[in-house]
Each structure stands twice: as structure tokens, then as C-alpha cells.
Design a protein around this motif. Structure first.
Motif, PDB file in Angstrom:
ATOM      1  N   HIS A   1      50.497  45.720  82.499  1.00  0.00           N
ATOM      2  CA  HIS A   1      49.200  46.353  82.722  1.00  0.00           C
ATOM      3  C   HIS A   1      48.646  46.927  81.419  1.00  0.00           C
ATOM      4  CE1 HIS A   1      50.809  46.251  86.859  1.00  0.00           C
ATOM      5  NE2 HIS A   1      49.543  46.069  87.163  1.00  0.00           N
ATOM      6  N   ARG A   2      47.341  47.151  81.424  1.00  0.00           N
ATOM      7  CA  ARG A   2      46.708  47.686  80.221  1.00  0.00           C
ATOM      8  C   ARG A   2      47.242  49.082  79.898  1.00  0.00           C
ATOM      9  NH1 ARG A   2      40.353  46.478  81.448  1.00  0.00           N
ATOM     10  NH2 ARG A   2      40.317  44.316  80.775  1.00  0.00           N
ATOM     11  N   SER A   3      47.453  49.301  78.620  1.00  0.00           N
ATOM     12  CA  SER A   3      47.885  50.629  78.170  1.00  0.00           C
ATOM     13  C   SER A   3      46.663  51.548  78.081  1.00  0.00           C
ATOM     14  CB  SER A   3      48.549  50.523  76.803  1.00  0.00           C
ATOM     15  OG  SER A   3      47.582  50.143  75.845  1.00  0.00           O
TER      16      SER A   3
ATOM     17  N   TRP B   1      39.916  51.405  74.340  1.00  0.00           N
ATOM     18  CA  TRP B   1      39.196  50.470  73.465  1.00  0.00           C
ATOM     19  C   TRP B   1      38.266  49.583  74.281  1.00  0.00           C
ATOM     20  CZ3 TRP B   1      37.858  50.968  68.803  1.00  0.00           C
ATOM     21  CH2 TRP B   1      37.394  49.882  68.047  1.00  0.00           C
ATOM     22  N   HIS B   2      38.669  49.254  75.503  1.00  0.00           N
ATOM     23  CA  HIS B   2      37.825  48.460  76.397  1.00  0.00           C
ATOM     24  C   HIS B   2      36.504  49.187  76.658  1.00  0.00           C
ATOM     25  CE1 HIS B   2      36.655  45.750  79.562  1.00  0.00           C
ATOM     26  NE2 HIS B   2      36.783  46.656  80.520  1.00  0.00           N
ATOM     27  N   LEU B   3      36.538  50.516  76.748  1.00  0.00           N
ATOM     28  CA  LEU B   3      35.289  51.264  76.947  1.00  0.00           C
ATOM     29  C   LEU B   3      34.392  51.150  75.721  1.00  0.00           C
ATOM     30  CD1 LEU B   3      36.310  54.518  78.871  1.00  0.00           C
ATOM     31  CD2 LEU B   3      35.549  52.304  79.749  1.00  0.00           C
TER      32      LEU B   3
ATOM     33  N   VAL C   1      28.953  52.592  85.943  1.00  0.00           N
ATOM     34  CA  VAL C   1      29.973  52.548  86.998  1.00  0.00           C
ATOM     35  C   VAL C   1      31.287  51.985  86.456  1.00  0.00           C
ATOM     36  CG1 VAL C   1      30.522  51.568  89.258  1.00  0.00           C
ATOM     37  CG2 VAL C   1      28.208  52.343  88.784  1.00  0.00           C
ATOM     38  N   HIS C   2      31.180  50.959  85.643  1.00  0.00           N
ATOM     39  CA  HIS C   2      32.362  50.330  85.048  1.00  0.00           C
ATOM     40  C   HIS C   2      33.123  51.332  84.180  1.00  0.00           C
ATOM     41  CE1 HIS C   2      34.117  48.086  81.570  1.00  0.00           C
ATOM     42  NE2 HIS C   2      34.607  47.315  82.523  1.00  0.00           N
ATOM     43  N   GLN C   3      32.387  52.112  83.420  1.00  0.00           N
ATOM     44  CA  GLN C   3      33.032  53.114  82.555  1.00  0.00           C
ATOM     45  C   GLN C   3      33.760  54.168  83.400  1.00  0.00           C
ATOM     46  OE1 GLN C   3      31.594  55.154  78.606  1.00  0.00           O
ATOM     47  NE2 GLN C   3      30.657  56.239  80.289  1.00  0.00           N
TER      48      GLN C   3
ATOM     49  N   HIS D   1      34.956  53.811  86.380  1.00  0.00           N
ATOM     50  CA  HIS D   1      36.124  53.161  86.981  1.00  0.00           C
ATOM     51  C   HIS D   1      37.331  53.199  86.028  1.00  0.00           C
ATOM     52  CE1 HIS D   1      38.772  49.929  88.232  1.00  0.00           C
ATOM     53  NE2 HIS D   1      38.414  49.201  87.205  1.00  0.00           N
ATOM     54  N   HIS D   2      37.098  52.764  84.786  1.00  0.00           N
ATOM     55  CA  HIS D   2      38.216  52.734  83.836  1.00  0.00           C
ATOM     56  C   HIS D   2      38.639  54.139  83.400  1.00  0.00           C
ATOM     57  CE1 HIS D   2      38.735  48.486  83.583  1.00  0.00           C
ATOM     58  NE2 HIS D   2      37.473  48.271  83.256  1.00  0.00           N
ATOM     59  N   ARG D   3      37.683  55.064  83.369  1.00  0.00           N
ATOM     60  CA  ARG D   3      38.030  56.444  83.017  1.00  0.00           C
ATOM     61  C   ARG D   3      38.975  57.023  84.065  1.00  0.00           C
ATOM     62  NH1 ARG D   3      32.469  58.823  82.088  1.00  0.00           N
ATOM     63  NH2 ARG D   3      32.766  59.137  84.297  1.00  0.00           N
TER      64      ARG D   3
HETATM   65 NI    NI Z   1      36.544  46.397  82.654  1.00  0.00          NI
END
Ligand code: NI
Length: 164
Positions: A38-40, A46-48, A124-126, A128-130
Motif C-alpha cells: 500500500h501507499r506510504s 506527494w500524490h496530493l 474531494v479527492h484531496q 479522501h487522501h488526507r
Molecule cells: Ni488519488
């Protein structure tokens, strides 16, 4: 999103929340993940940064890291990159678009998305990852800053019993 001013107001609040989260990260915490598949925490952070850079696909011109750039192993470098690209993107929306541009469509992963929809998705995507990041931060033993209200840590600070 039907109005650039409304977007910028909401987006700026969201950016502040993300900056609080990124500011809480330590270099060691960036390696935290549920499993190696899974993503660290560092990859999510960094994805954000890169998901804002991706908005240049909407015919917006602004400075940001290249896709080839290696993920930094420094939390403060990630925070600085986030600050830089989020401000550059916001300035580009304000200076390069009028309300009409919110209705212009671009091809996003094979689908036609109006720019207004892409802006809403960005927020919304941000978030979610947050949310994923705060779980990993807890596992890494990091204090969780306030996002949309108190967290366990800030309830303790206020001398209150954390809600369950
Ligand atoms: Ni994403």
C-alpha cells in the motif's frame, strides 16, 4: 463549481487544512504504510502535490514539480512543494479563467469533464487522501492537528474527554 470566487474560498480553506497535516509529518513517518503493497504516508503526501500539478491538464499554466521527480524523503520539502504548487494553481485559476471556463470540458481519463467538475473533484479527492493520511499518522505516533474540528489530541489539550 459554478463560480471561481466560491471555489477559491473553499479551496483556500482546504489548502490550510492540508498544510496543517503536511506540517505535522516527520521524515521518519513518510515510510509508514499499512503493508508494503500500500501507499506510504510519503507517497500519499506527494500524490496530493501531484494531483494539483495534474490540473495543468485543464489548459492552466503554472509552475509545479515534474512527473519524473523522485518523491522527496523530506517532509519539509513536500510541504514547501505543496505550498508552491497550490498557490501557483490558485493564482492561475484566478488570472487565466473566467466563469465561462468552468463549463469547458476536457478529456480526463477517457471521460469529458467540465472544469467546474474537475475543481470539485480536486477538493474531494484531496480530502479522501488526507483521511487516509491521518490514519497512517496515528500509526506513526504523530499528533493529529485539527481538520474539520477537534481530534483526540486537541480534545486532550483542551482538558476534555475525547469523544468516542
Ligand atoms: Ni488519488
Amino acid at each position: 463549481m459554478l463560480n471561481i470566487e466560491d471555489f477559491c474560498e473553499q479551496w483556500n480553506k482546504e489548502v490550510q487544512i492540508t498544510e496543517r497535516v503536511l506540517n505535522a509529518l516527520t521524515d521518519a513517518s513518510l515510510k509508514q504504510s499499512i503493508t508494503e503493497q500500500h501507499r506510504s504516508l510519503g507517497q500519499l503526501a506527494w500524490h496530493l502535490v501531484m494531483s494539483i500539478q495534474y490540473m495543468s491538464m485543464l489548459s492552466l499554466s503554472f509552475e509545479g514539480p515534474s512527473r519524473e521527480q523522485k518523491i522527496p524523503d523530506s517532509a519539509s520539502v513536500i510541504l514547501d512543494s505543496y505550498r508552491g504548487v497550490s498557490r501557483a494553481f490558485t493564482d492561475a485559476v484566478k488570472s487565466q479563467w473566467t466563469e465561462k471556463d468552468l463549463y469547458v470540458s476536457h478529456d480526463i481519463a477517457g471521460e469529458a469533464w467540465r472544469n467546474g467538475e474537475s475543481l470539485q473533484f480536486l477538493i474531494v479527492h484531496q480530502a479522501h487522501h488526507r483521511g487516509q493520511m491521518t490514519v497512517l499518522m496515528r500509526q506513526a505516533g504523530i499528533r493529529i492537528p485539527e481538520l474539520y474540528g477537534p481530534t483526540y489530541d486537541t480534545w486532550i489539550d483542551k482538558g476534555m474527554d475525547p469523544l468516542v
